[in-house]
Design an enzyme around this catalytic site. Sequence first.
Site, PDB file in Angstrom:
ATOM      1  N   CYS A 137      -9.448 -20.670   0.929  1.00 53.86           N
ATOM      2  CA  CYS A 137      -9.227 -20.930   2.352  1.00 53.86           C
ATOM      3  C   CYS A 137      -7.977 -20.278   2.942  1.00 53.86           C
ATOM      4  O   CYS A 137      -8.053 -19.550   3.938  1.00 53.86           O
ATOM      5  CB  CYS A 137      -9.230 -22.435   2.614  1.00 53.86           C
ATOM      6  SG  CYS A 137      -7.885 -23.361   1.815  1.00 53.86           S
ATOM      7  N   HIS A 163      -2.521 -32.256  17.279  1.00 57.42           N
ATOM      8  CA  HIS A 163      -3.497 -32.806  16.341  1.00 57.42           C
ATOM      9  C   HIS A 163      -4.865 -32.919  17.025  1.00 57.42           C
ATOM     10  O   HIS A 163      -4.991 -33.560  18.060  1.00 57.42           O
ATOM     11  CB  HIS A 163      -3.074 -34.201  15.879  1.00 57.42           C
ATOM     12  CG  HIS A 163      -2.024 -34.200  14.809  1.00 57.42           C
ATOM     13  ND1 HIS A 163      -0.731 -33.789  15.046  1.00 57.42           N
ATOM     14  CD2 HIS A 163      -2.081 -34.564  13.499  1.00 57.42           C
ATOM     15  CE1 HIS A 163      -0.027 -33.906  13.927  1.00 57.42           C
ATOM     16  NE2 HIS A 163      -0.822 -34.378  12.979  1.00 57.42           N
TER      17      HIS A 163
END
Length: 302
Positions: A230, A280
Site C-alpha cells: 500500500c 478525518h
Amino acid sequence: MRFHKKPGGMPGFLCLDADRLLVFCEKIAGSNPTVLNVKAWIMAVLAACFVSGCATQVDPQRIAAPGPAITFQSNALRPANGETVIGADALLPGDILLSTGSGLTSAGIRLITTAPVSHAALYLGDGDVAEAVGSGVRLRKIGTMIDDEAVIVAFRHPDFQSGQGGPMRDFADRSIGRRYDYVGVMLHAPFSLQRRICELPLLPASARADCLRGIATIQLGSSSDERFFCSQFVLEAYKSIGLPMTDADPRWISPADILHMREGDVPSQRANQTLVYIGHLKFRPEPVLPVRPIMLGNTAGF
C-alpha cells in the site's frame, strides 16, 4: 530544561506513556515530582525512548530560547488543536488517505510499526480511491472505503498541482491488477524491529537516514514496479509525476512513515515536503489520558 505541550500543530508525545514516565522519574529522583532534578528527567526521557525507538529532532536555533528545543516523534493521530471531521467532498485529487481497519491484519501492522495507521491509499477524484491490497492494485469508491475502515485521515501534499491529477490517475490505471508485494510486507516485520536502533533519541537526522538506508538496503532491497504494497504504491505514484515524497526507496516506507511526514512531527525517513492535515473522514475517539502530552525543551519561561 522543561517538558511542555507544543503550542499548536501535532502533539509531541513521548513513546512511553507519560504516567509511567512520571513514576519512573520519582523512583530515580526519590523526591516529589514537582521538584524532580534535571538529571532524573533526562534519564527518564532517554530510557523511554531507548525502549521503543523514538526519533527526535533538535532545533539548534531554539536551544537557548524559550520554547521547545527537542521534538519527539508523535504516534498520536489526533492533532493538538482537535480533529476536524470532513466529508468526501473536501478531498482533492492527490490526497493521501491513511486508515485503520478493525481486523487482525491491521492490528498486527500497527503493533509492529507502533503507529495508529495500517494502510495507505490515494484519492484520484470523482470518488475513486486507488490502493494496493492483497488482491492487487485496485480502485475503490470513497464511500465504500468509509464504510469498510475504522478510521480514515486525509493529508495533502502542499506542492501537488491540479494539473498533476491526470498523470497520477494514468499511473493508477496502468497499475490496476498489479500483484501485491507480499514479500516486501513480510520483510518489513523484522525491518520494523531492527530499524529502532536508528531511531534512538538525539541521533541527528542525517545519521538516522544513513542508518536506515544501510539496514533497509540489506533487509528490503530495492523497489520494483511489478508488485506493490500500500504505502509503496502511494510513493511510486507521487514519484511518477515528478513529486517524490522522499529520496528513500518507496519499498522502505510504511504507512507509519507517511504519517510522520506530516506537519509538526519528526519523520524517520527524510521528507522532501511535509504533509498537511486535512481532516478525518472517519473518526474513532482516542482514549482520554489523565496526563497531557509532554515535550522536552529548555527551562526559560517555565
